[in-house]
Design a protein around this motif. Structure first.
Motif, PDB file in Angstrom:
ATOM      1  N   LEU A  57       1.011  -1.083  -0.081  1.00  0.00           N
ATOM      2  CA  LEU A  57       0.104   0.072   0.075  1.00  0.00           C
ATOM      3  C   LEU A  57       0.628   1.258  -0.188  1.00  0.00           C
ATOM      4  N   ILE A  58       0.435   2.345  -0.291  1.00  0.00           N
ATOM      5  CA  ILE A  58       0.949   3.665  -0.239  1.00  0.00           C
ATOM      6  C   ILE A  58       0.665   4.358   1.214  1.00  0.00           C
ATOM      7  N   PHE A  59       1.762   4.762   1.881  1.00  0.00           N
ATOM      8  CA  PHE A  59       1.838   5.511   2.846  1.00  0.00           C
ATOM      9  C   PHE A  59       2.106   6.761   2.664  1.00  0.00           C
ATOM     10  N   ASN A  60       1.245   7.689   3.040  1.00  0.00           N
ATOM     11  CA  ASN A  60       1.433   9.178   3.072  1.00  0.00           C
ATOM     12  C   ASN A  60       2.235   9.689   4.346  1.00  0.00           C
ATOM     13  N   ASN A  61       3.521  10.079   4.145  1.00  0.00           N
ATOM     14  CA  ASN A  61       4.326  10.362   5.237  1.00  0.00           C
ATOM     15  C   ASN A  61       4.080  11.786   5.524  1.00  0.00           C
ATOM     16  N   GLN A  62       3.360  12.458   4.721  1.00  0.00           N
ATOM     17  CA  GLN A  62       3.179  14.030   5.139  1.00  0.00           C
ATOM     18  C   GLN A  62       2.244  14.149   6.383  1.00  0.00           C
ATOM     19  N   TYR A 331       4.445  16.789 -11.867  1.00  0.00           N
ATOM     20  CA  TYR A 331       3.244  17.283 -12.096  1.00  0.00           C
ATOM     21  C   TYR A 331       3.381  18.141 -13.289  1.00  0.00           C
ATOM     22  N   GLU A 332       4.493  19.137 -13.111  1.00  0.00           N
ATOM     23  CA  GLU A 332       4.638  20.354 -14.182  1.00  0.00           C
ATOM     24  C   GLU A 332       6.252  20.336 -13.990  1.00  0.00           C
ATOM     25  N   PRO A 333       6.724  21.490 -14.905  1.00  0.00           N
ATOM     26  CA  PRO A 333       8.134  21.687 -15.312  1.00  0.00           C
ATOM     27  C   PRO A 333       8.701  22.116 -13.776  1.00  0.00           C
ATOM     28  N   GLY A 334       8.209  23.022 -13.083  1.00  0.00           N
ATOM     29  CA  GLY A 334       8.897  23.812 -11.967  1.00  0.00           C
ATOM     30  C   GLY A 334       9.004  22.749 -10.866  1.00  0.00           C
ATOM     31  N   ALA A 335       8.107  21.692 -10.692  1.00  0.00           N
ATOM     32  CA  ALA A 335       8.034  20.506  -9.647  1.00  0.00           C
ATOM     33  C   ALA A 335       9.493  19.536 -10.046  1.00  0.00           C
ATOM     34  N   LEU A 336       9.641  19.573 -11.374  1.00  0.00           N
ATOM     35  CA  LEU A 336      10.850  18.704 -11.764  1.00  0.00           C
ATOM     36  C   LEU A 336      12.281  19.310 -11.287  1.00  0.00           C
ATOM     37  N   THR A 347       6.235  16.869   1.365  1.00  0.00           N
ATOM     38  CA  THR A 347       5.298  17.811   0.901  1.00  0.00           C
ATOM     39  C   THR A 347       4.639  17.711  -0.624  1.00  0.00           C
ATOM     40  N   VAL A 348       5.561  17.288  -1.406  1.00  0.00           N
ATOM     41  CA  VAL A 348       5.312  16.935  -2.771  1.00  0.00           C
ATOM     42  C   VAL A 348       5.253  15.359  -3.081  1.00  0.00           C
ATOM     43  N   GLU A 349       5.341  14.625  -2.167  1.00  0.00           N
ATOM     44  CA  GLU A 349       5.609  13.233  -2.381  1.00  0.00           C
ATOM     45  C   GLU A 349       4.336  12.649  -3.128  1.00  0.00           C
TER      46      GLU A 349
END
Length: 546
Positions: A57-62, A331-336, A347-349
């Protein structure tokens, strides 16, 4: 799921399981890729998503919780990629907790349970894709519960709706066209008698242009054309993905595909729609998968090319903070760009996980051609320290390239354009030093080729010649300090007259020529040598005698 507030709650929900038991044999999706045949970007995305799982499963660390919804998103993506073993692990881990995915307690007493109809439908679809029985998934009959969320009232027949409690704060019916499409698929695949009405209600959310709005109308009379709404790339693509193999939805799918093709931007990308105009990986990924499933593979490949430019493929020596995250899609260029410096922060995981899950289905259609040529440079010699282009052609569109300057290990990342070409701009060493500057071009872990730029710095050549030379015999001039193979022009000037000869320097950078002097008058002259560039020169005085 995307949650909106579509209007008042619906009553009159009925349960009708007639025909369901005849067709609930679990099956794999018809569109799953065969393991080992994945495109490279799809394989990397699948590997990265698999690595994000904790005990299936996916665990949300935030926010410190197990995210069942994101786990299903990952499971659906991996199913499309043919990773059946991992999908089974996700389903087995989800099954005991599936009720916590689509329902939650509300009110101070904790005795009221909100049921999300769209999430319930999505869980039913996932259970079947995972090869499980949706009539008994974690001890729950998902199809029976789903049918209980489908209206049988004449005015709203087929509409899914949440169980919610309007007297409680923040309560509303969050059902939307995402969930309606999942419900139509789940009920159609199960042979439910409610499938036709669920499809019909979704059809009412499709405007005459072919697009599907996100919000659900309250009644069948409140069609998209009657009530309006904003076009949604995500909702339209999701409907295609879920219903492309449902014969009764053929007209809806055809209209949606035609509109989706027309909405594609020139660079292959898509915005979310709904008034959001910036292209993003989630919407582009869904659209690419939808187009590919509908047979529009060229348009899907264009979208996959765009997606590939926002996927981490930062291998050594082009090391960034995203090197350990190979395959993740931003998600978009700035994120990469930010993640390449800071890594994927908590926060962006979830943003990266969601973007990668929705992009994976589109990356299945990436043009994954093998390189057809080695990188080249048009320049024989270049000025030291100057900026130069290296030409790379014939690689997979959108592919990440790593350019390495061998002398000092400096690196640069860039992506091939939609035609499979790239022109990295590189600096030819230091401006004060002549040298061969080598650049290694890498695709992933493979070296595509090496380009050598012969960089020439300003210099003064050493010119050797006798102080006096007879006009009859000419003069032998020896020049040192040239680059091997550099062509030098040796001229003898006397007044307004000049004679000369050019030749390439030998392997030691030495040029030796005999210049005839018969056309020059007697007297003081000068020997001048010009190299490849005008700031590479030398001179020596000469007297011409009889």
């Amino acid at each position: 799921m995307k949650h909106r507030l579509p209007g008042p709650a619906l009553g009159g929900l009925a349960l009708s399981l007639a025909g369901v038991a005849l067709s609930v044999v679990p099956s794999a999706p018809a569109v799953a890729a065969t393991p080992g045949t994945l495109t490279e970007p799809a394989r990397h995305a699948a590997d990265w998503l698999t690595g994000e799982l904790t005990n299936g499963l996916i665990f949300n660390n935030q926010f410190d919780f197990t995210d069942y919804g994101r786990s299903i998103d990952v499971g659906l993506a991996l199913a499309a990629a043919g990773r059946s073993t991992t999908v089974t692990q996700i389903a087995d881990a989800l099954a005991p907790n599936v009720g916590d995915y689509y329902s939650y307690s509300v009110g101070s007493s904790g005795t009221k349970t909100h049921v999300l109809a769209g999430s319930l439908a999505k869980a039913a679809v996932f259970a079947r894709i995972a090869g499980k029985n949706p009539l008994d998934f974690g001890g729950r009959d998902l199809l029976s519960e789903l049918e209980g969320r489908v209206s049988t009232d004449t005015a709203s027949a087929g509409r899914i709706g949440d169980v919610f409690f309007p007297e409680e704060q923040f309560e509303a019916d969050y059902a939307n066209t995402f969930g309606q499409a999942f419900a139509a698929r789940a009920l159609s695949e199960a042979g439910s008698t409610l499938a036709p009405s669920a499809l019909a209600f979704l059809d009412a959310q499709q405007c005459s242009g072919g697009w599907i709005r996100l919000d659900l109308g309250a009644t069948l009379a409140g069609t998209c054309d009657e009530e309006g709404g904003l076009p949604s790339i995500d909702a339209t693509a999701n409907a295609i993905i879920n219903l492309v193999d449902v014969p009764a939805a053929a007209d809806l799918v055809d209209g949606a595909v035609a509109w989706l093709k027309g909405a594609q931007r020139e660079d292959g990308s898509y915005p979310a729609g709904d008034g959001l105009n910036n292209s993003n990986a989630n919407s582009t990924g869904l659209a690419a998968q939808a187009l590919g499933l509908a047979g529009e593979t060229a348009a899907a490949a264009d979208a996959a090319t765009w997606l590939r430019t926002y996927q981490a493929d930062d291998v050594a020596p082009c090391i960034t903070a995203m090197t350990p995250e190979r395959g993740a899609v931003a998600y978009e260029p700035g994120a990469l760009a930010t993640a390449r410096v800071d890594g994927i922060a908590e926060t962006v995981e979830d943003q990266f996980r969601f973007a990668t899950a929705q992009a994976l289905g589109g990356l299945l259609y990436a043009d994954d051609r093998q390189p057809t040529s080695e990188p080249t440079s048009n320049a024989t010699f270049v000025r030291a320290g100057s900026l130069q282009n290296i030409d790379v052609t014939g690689v997979a569109p959108g592919r990440t390239l790593c350019v390495v300057r061998v002398s000092d290990g400096q690196t640069k990342l860039l992506n091939a354009d939609p035609e499979g070409n790239a022109s990295p701009i590189v600096r030819a060493g230091r401006p004060d030093r002549s040298q061969d500057v080598r650049f290694r071009i890498k695709l992933g872990t493979e070296v595509l080729g090496v380009v050598t730029l012969r960089a020439l710095a300003p210099t003064s050549f050493v010119v050797q010649a006798p102080a006096r030379a007879s006009r009859r015999d000419g003069v032998v001039v020896t020049v040192t300090g040239l680059a091997p193979g550099e062509r030098g022009l040796v001229r003898v000037l006397r007044g307004d007259k000049a004679v000369g000869k050019s030749r390439r320097a030998d392997a030691d950078g030495v040029l030796k020529v005999r210049v005839a002097l018969t056309d020059l008058p007697l007297g003081k002259a000068v020997i001048r040598v010009q190299g490849f560039f005008d700031d590479r020169r030398g001179s020596k005085a000469l007297r011409i005698t009889r």
